[in-house]
Every structure is written in structure tokens, then in C-alpha cells.
Design a protein around this motif. Sequence first.
Motif, mmCIF file in Angstrom:
data_model
loop_
_atom_site.group_PDB
_atom_site.id
_atom_site.type_symbol
_atom_site.label_atom_id
_atom_site.label_comp_id
_atom_site.label_asym_id
_atom_site.label_seq_id
_atom_site.Cartn_x
_atom_site.Cartn_y
_atom_site.Cartn_z
ATOM 1 N N LEU A 1 0.334 8.862 7.779
ATOM 2 C CA LEU A 1 0.455 7.853 6.731
ATOM 3 C C LEU A 1 0.267 6.438 7.286
ATOM 4 O O LEU A 1 -0.405 5.602 6.664
ATOM 5 C CB LEU A 1 1.816 7.972 6.039
ATOM 6 C CG LEU A 1 1.988 9.194 5.144
ATOM 7 C CD1 LEU A 1 3.441 9.333 4.707
ATOM 8 C CD2 LEU A 1 1.065 9.118 3.931
ATOM 9 N N LEU A 2 0.860 6.168 8.442
ATOM 10 C CA LEU A 2 0.718 4.841 9.045
ATOM 11 C C LEU A 2 -0.726 4.572 9.458
ATOM 12 O O LEU A 2 -1.260 3.481 9.208
ATOM 13 C CB LEU A 2 1.656 4.692 10.236
ATOM 14 C CG LEU A 2 3.151 4.634 9.891
ATOM 15 C CD1 LEU A 2 3.991 4.695 11.165
ATOM 16 C CD2 LEU A 2 3.470 3.401 9.076
ATOM 17 N N VAL A 3 -1.365 5.550 10.077
ATOM 18 C CA VAL A 3 -2.774 5.392 10.469
ATOM 19 C C VAL A 3 -3.633 5.166 9.228
ATOM 20 O O VAL A 3 -4.508 4.291 9.211
ATOM 21 C CB VAL A 3 -3.261 6.605 11.289
ATOM 22 C CG1 VAL A 3 -4.769 6.595 11.444
ATOM 23 C CG2 VAL A 3 -2.582 6.631 12.651
ATOM 24 N N THR A 4 -3.356 5.931 8.173
ATOM 25 C CA THR A 4 -4.098 5.766 6.920
ATOM 26 C C THR A 4 -3.912 4.355 6.362
ATOM 27 O O THR A 4 -4.871 3.724 5.923
ATOM 28 C CB THR A 4 -3.637 6.813 5.886
ATOM 29 O OG1 THR A 4 -3.847 8.119 6.423
ATOM 30 C CG2 THR A 4 -4.389 6.682 4.586
ATOM 31 N N GLY A 5 -2.685 3.863 6.388
ATOM 32 C CA GLY A 5 -2.420 2.512 5.906
ATOM 33 C C GLY A 5 -3.184 1.468 6.696
ATOM 34 O O GLY A 5 -3.777 0.547 6.118
ATOM 35 N N PHE A 6 -3.189 1.613 8.021
ATOM 36 C CA PHE A 6 -3.912 0.653 8.843
ATOM 37 C C PHE A 6 -5.428 0.771 8.656
ATOM 38 O O PHE A 6 -6.142 -0.233 8.703
ATOM 39 C CB PHE A 6 -3.519 0.778 10.315
ATOM 40 C CG PHE A 6 -2.179 0.183 10.617
ATOM 41 C CD1 PHE A 6 -1.959 -1.182 10.470
ATOM 42 C CD2 PHE A 6 -1.117 0.979 11.008
ATOM 43 C CE1 PHE A 6 -0.718 -1.746 10.727
ATOM 44 C CE2 PHE A 6 0.135 0.430 11.260
ATOM 45 C CZ PHE A 6 0.335 -0.934 11.119
ATOM 46 N N MET B 1 0.830 -1.175 0.000
ATOM 47 C CA MET B 1 0.000 0.000 0.000
ATOM 48 C C MET B 1 0.877 1.242 0.000
ATOM 49 O O MET B 1 1.849 1.309 0.737
ATOM 50 C CB MET B 1 -0.884 0.019 1.229
ATOM 51 C CG MET B 1 -2.140 -0.766 1.062
ATOM 52 S SD MET B 1 -3.214 -0.447 2.446
ATOM 53 C CE MET B 1 -3.722 -2.091 2.725
ATOM 54 N N PRO B 2 0.480 2.213 -0.798
ATOM 55 C CA PRO B 2 1.294 3.426 -0.903
ATOM 56 C C PRO B 2 1.523 4.129 0.441
ATOM 57 O O PRO B 2 2.603 4.660 0.661
ATOM 58 C CB PRO B 2 0.493 4.319 -1.850
ATOM 59 C CG PRO B 2 -0.368 3.388 -2.626
ATOM 60 C CD PRO B 2 -0.653 2.225 -1.719
ATOM 61 N N SER B 3 0.548 4.125 1.304
ATOM 62 C CA SER B 3 0.703 4.830 2.583
ATOM 63 C C SER B 3 1.907 4.313 3.356
ATOM 64 O O SER B 3 2.679 5.096 3.917
ATOM 65 C CB SER B 3 -0.555 4.688 3.433
ATOM 66 O OG SER B 3 -1.664 5.234 2.769
ATOM 67 N N PHE B 4 2.081 3.006 3.397
ATOM 68 C CA PHE B 4 3.211 2.425 4.128
ATOM 69 C C PHE B 4 4.530 2.727 3.416
ATOM 70 O O PHE B 4 5.536 2.995 4.060
ATOM 71 C CB PHE B 4 3.025 0.919 4.311
ATOM 72 C CG PHE B 4 1.888 0.557 5.227
ATOM 73 C CD1 PHE B 4 1.844 1.027 6.536
ATOM 74 C CD2 PHE B 4 0.865 -0.252 4.790
ATOM 75 C CE1 PHE B 4 0.808 0.690 7.385
ATOM 76 C CE2 PHE B 4 -0.181 -0.592 5.636
ATOM 77 C CZ PHE B 4 -0.214 -0.120 6.936
ATOM 78 N N VAL B 5 4.525 2.679 2.095
ATOM 79 C CA VAL B 5 5.738 2.994 1.333
ATOM 80 C C VAL B 5 6.135 4.444 1.572
ATOM 81 O O VAL B 5 7.298 4.752 1.829
ATOM 82 C CB VAL B 5 5.529 2.711 -0.175
ATOM 83 C CG1 VAL B 5 6.708 3.211 -0.994
ATOM 84 C CG2 VAL B 5 5.290 1.231 -0.409
ATOM 85 N N TRP B 6 5.175 5.349 1.493
ATOM 86 C CA TRP B 6 5.469 6.773 1.676
ATOM 87 C C TRP B 6 5.910 7.061 3.104
ATOM 88 O O TRP B 6 6.693 7.982 3.346
ATOM 89 C CB TRP B 6 4.274 7.623 1.282
ATOM 90 C CG TRP B 6 3.909 7.490 -0.173
ATOM 91 C CD1 TRP B 6 4.726 7.060 -1.189
ATOM 92 C CD2 TRP B 6 2.655 7.756 -0.773
ATOM 93 N NE1 TRP B 6 4.042 7.046 -2.382
ATOM 94 C CE2 TRP B 6 2.763 7.471 -2.161
ATOM 95 C CE3 TRP B 6 1.436 8.203 -0.293
ATOM 96 C CZ2 TRP B 6 1.713 7.637 -3.055
ATOM 97 C CZ3 TRP B 6 0.395 8.370 -1.185
ATOM 98 C CH2 TRP B 6 0.534 8.090 -2.547
ATOM 99 N N ALA B 7 5.410 6.300 4.069
ATOM 100 C CA ALA B 7 5.811 6.514 5.471
ATOM 101 C C ALA B 7 7.297 6.204 5.674
ATOM 102 O O ALA B 7 7.901 6.697 6.620
ATOM 103 C CB ALA B 7 4.965 5.646 6.403
ATOM 104 N N THR B 8 7.892 5.420 4.774
ATOM 105 C CA THR B 8 9.324 5.125 4.875
ATOM 106 C C THR B 8 10.178 6.252 4.321
ATOM 107 O O THR B 8 11.400 6.194 4.395
ATOM 108 C CB THR B 8 9.680 3.828 4.111
ATOM 109 O OG1 THR B 8 9.495 4.048 2.712
ATOM 110 C CG2 THR B 8 8.871 2.651 4.607
#
Length: 165
Positions: free
Chosen positions: A37-42, A1-8
Motif C-alpha cells: 500500500l505504501l509503495v502504491t501510494g508513493f 490518497m486511499p493507499s496511505f489511509v488504508w496502510a494505517t
Amino acid sequence: MPSFVWATGSAYGAQSTVSPSLVKLARDGVPWFVTVLLVTGFLKLFGALVAIGLTRPRGPRISWLPVFCGGGAATLLTWHGGLFVVHGVLVETGAISVEPDLAGLTGWYRYLWGPWFIVGGLAFAGATALYVRRNDGRRKLRIHGAVGALGALFLSVISTVTGIG
């Protein structure tokens, strides 16, 4: 998921389709934005679980939960996508203006992101309606779906008015 990638800190897939200020926040690893971003991913993962839950029959004890969450997801996604499309149309017609570095992005939001959010919202609405129908359309389930939808709409309007969302 992009959110997790962008959080890195990676901007993979975001540079030409997401606001430069958001890309910069992700690249710089700004703690509050990484948290968002992490909250969005979850939340996206939770949404997937809700979608799966809407396809499975449940006992009467917990059948309200997927309906409540499905109604909320349908509203959030449709509202969010609608805002993208309406904003893009307003920019395109000249009714409102945006900063020059954002002008190229309005097409992405109007023609890609907005419609996809709307389709996702309508899919959740349809899945929720089918779930309720499979459970004999119980009045209690319809109320839970309406409460979820209205709660999500309330939160969305408040976040939009305050500039948070």
C-alpha cells in the motif's frame, strides 16, 4: 490518497468497493500488504509528478524521462483498467464465476474502477504525445516512450500470468 489511509489500518472507502480479503489485510496491518500500500501510494505521487513534468518543457538532456514514464503509465493504467472491465463483463455474462462475497464487487470494478483507470491511461498517452510533439516529435523521444510502454506491458503481463497483479 486511499493507499496511505488504508496502510494505517483504516478501511475508509474500501469496505463496499474493494475485495474483503484486501480489506482484511489492511485492517490486520499485515506487513507485506502495508508495504504494498505504501509503495502504491508513493507510485501515485510519482505519477502526479510525471504528469506535471509532461506539461513543462525540459531541456534535451532529461526530456526522455517524462516520455519514458508517461508511456509506461499510459500502458499500465489502460491495461489495468481493461482487465477490470473485461473481468467484469466475463462475470456478468457467466463466462467465469467468482466467489459469492466478490460477486457484488464486480460492478464497481467494471463500471467505476476499470473505466477510471482507462481514462487515466488515455490521459497519460495524450499528454505524452503532446509532450513529444512540442519537442518536435524527435525520434529519440518516441523510442523512449515506446520502450516505457512495452516495458510496462511486459511487467503487467508477467504479474497477471503469475497471479501477482
